[in-house]
Design an enzyme around this catalytic site. Structure first.
Site, short mmCIF file in Angstrom:
data_model
loop_
_atom_site.label_atom_id
_atom_site.label_comp_id
_atom_site.label_asym_id
_atom_site.label_seq_id
_atom_site.Cartn_x
_atom_site.Cartn_y
_atom_site.Cartn_z
CD1 TRP A 13 -2.16 -1.66 0.46
CD2 TRP A 13 -3.17 -0.53 1.58
NE1 TRP A 13 -3.73 -2.26 0.37
CE2 TRP A 13 -4.43 -2.06 1.34
CE3 TRP A 13 -3.79 0.31 2.57
CZ2 TRP A 13 -5.48 -2.42 1.54
CZ3 TRP A 13 -4.92 0.02 3.38
CH2 TRP A 13 -6.33 -1.14 2.43
CE LYS A 14 4.92 1.29 -4.47
NZ LYS A 14 5.27 1.75 -5.54
CG HIS A 100 9.61 -0.53 -2.76
ND1 HIS A 100 9.82 0.08 -3.62
CD2 HIS A 100 8.62 -1.55 -3.89
CE1 HIS A 100 8.67 -0.01 -4.42
NE2 HIS A 100 8.14 -0.95 -4.64
CD GLU A 170 8.40 -4.31 -6.91
OE1 GLU A 170 6.96 -3.69 -6.85
OE2 GLU A 170 8.99 -3.14 -6.12
N GLY A 176 4.53 1.73 -11.32
CA GLY A 176 3.36 2.74 -11.17
C GLY A 176 3.76 3.54 -12.46
CB SER A 215 2.74 -1.48 -14.10
OG SER A 215 3.30 0.45 -14.18
N GLY A 236 1.20 -3.01 -6.26
CA GLY A 236 1.74 -1.69 -6.07
C GLY A 236 0.43 -1.21 -5.21
N GLY A 237 -0.50 -0.16 -6.71
CA GLY A 237 -1.84 1.08 -6.61
C GLY A 237 -3.08 -0.54 -7.25
#
Length: 253
Positions: A13-14, A100, A170, A176, A215, A236-237
């Site tokens: 979730w960063k 990360h 990654e 992103g 992504s 991620g997002g």
């Protein structure tokens, strides 16, 4: 994805999420049982939500866990603003992301720092999710495998096993951005990572889960999860919304 290696879909979730987002996590929990034969699920919220998420999990047996996004290498001490692996595990984390690309770039973390953090995660009884990946410039220079190999060698401590370690590839340029490497590119790097792990750690290295991140979204998850040596995803997002996160997990074979 080899049938012997169970998939892991991990959400990072960063720096996102307030108490109101507990509803999304509850929706993930509600949808998880239908995916029990597909993958293990892990969500790494900001540390402020870790305990609350852990309480929602309860003591029930399910293939869902919560984790942390980073840790300090030391157990305790004069490190204002930092959190030790022991603190994070005490709050409910069973896995900790280390290395990360955003930590490497924004905080200058070297491979040796990442290695110390991975050892700290093990010390606290957590799984270390060790991230590696090349930048756009390194990719354009044809250095992807050199960079990934160097990061693996420097960031993974001796003693890595399938129980205490996950590797996440990654490509920095894909995080992103909406860009993803081709399936062939992902396969090449993941096979290289597998070879590195097996040469160094033997049978344990052959069983360590290797996640793809960058992504990942519902529209490409099925294709990515079908790539050989891809054993799940670091998301991620798309992990901020229950529907998207669960749809990605549903893309596992």
């Amino acid at each position: 994805m080899p049938a012997a290696i169970r998939a892991l879909i991990a959400g990072n979730w960063k720096m996102n999420g307030l108490k109101a987002q507990l509803a999304e996590f509850e929706a993930m929990l509600a949808g998880a049982p239908a995916l029990a034969d597909k993958a293990d699920l892990l969500v790494c919220p900001p540390a402020t939500l870790l305990h609350a998420f852990g309480q929602k999990l309860g003591n029930g047996a399910r293939s869902f866990a919560v984790g942390a996004q980073d840790c300090h290498a030391n157990v305790s001490g004069a490190h204002t603003g930092d959190l030790s692996a022991e603190m994070l595990v005490d709050a409910g984390a069973s896995a900790i992301i280390v290395g990360h690309s955003e930590r490497r770039a924004d905080h200058g973390e070297t491979d040796s720092v990442v290695r110390a953090k991975a050892e700290a995660a093990w010390r606290a009884g957590a799984v270390a999710i060790v991230c590696v990946g090349e930048t756009q410039a390194e990719r354009d220079a044809g250095q992807t495998l050199d960079v990934v190999g160097r990061q693996l060698a420097g960031s993974l401590p001796d003693g890595a096993t399938a129980e205490n370690t996950v590797v996440a590839y990654e490509p920095v340029w894909a995080i992103g951005t909406g860009l993803t490497p081709t399936a062939n590119d992902v396969e090449q790097v993941h096979k290289f990572i597998r070879d590195c792990l097996t040469k160094r750690f033997g049978g344990e290295g052959a069983a360590v889960r290797i996640l793809y991140g960058g992504s990942v979204k519902p529209s490409n998850a099925k294709e990515l999860m079908a790539v050989p040596e891809v054993n799940g995803a670091l998301v991620g997002g798309a992990s901020l919304k229950a529907a998207d996160f669960l749809a990605i997990a549903a893309g596992c074979p």
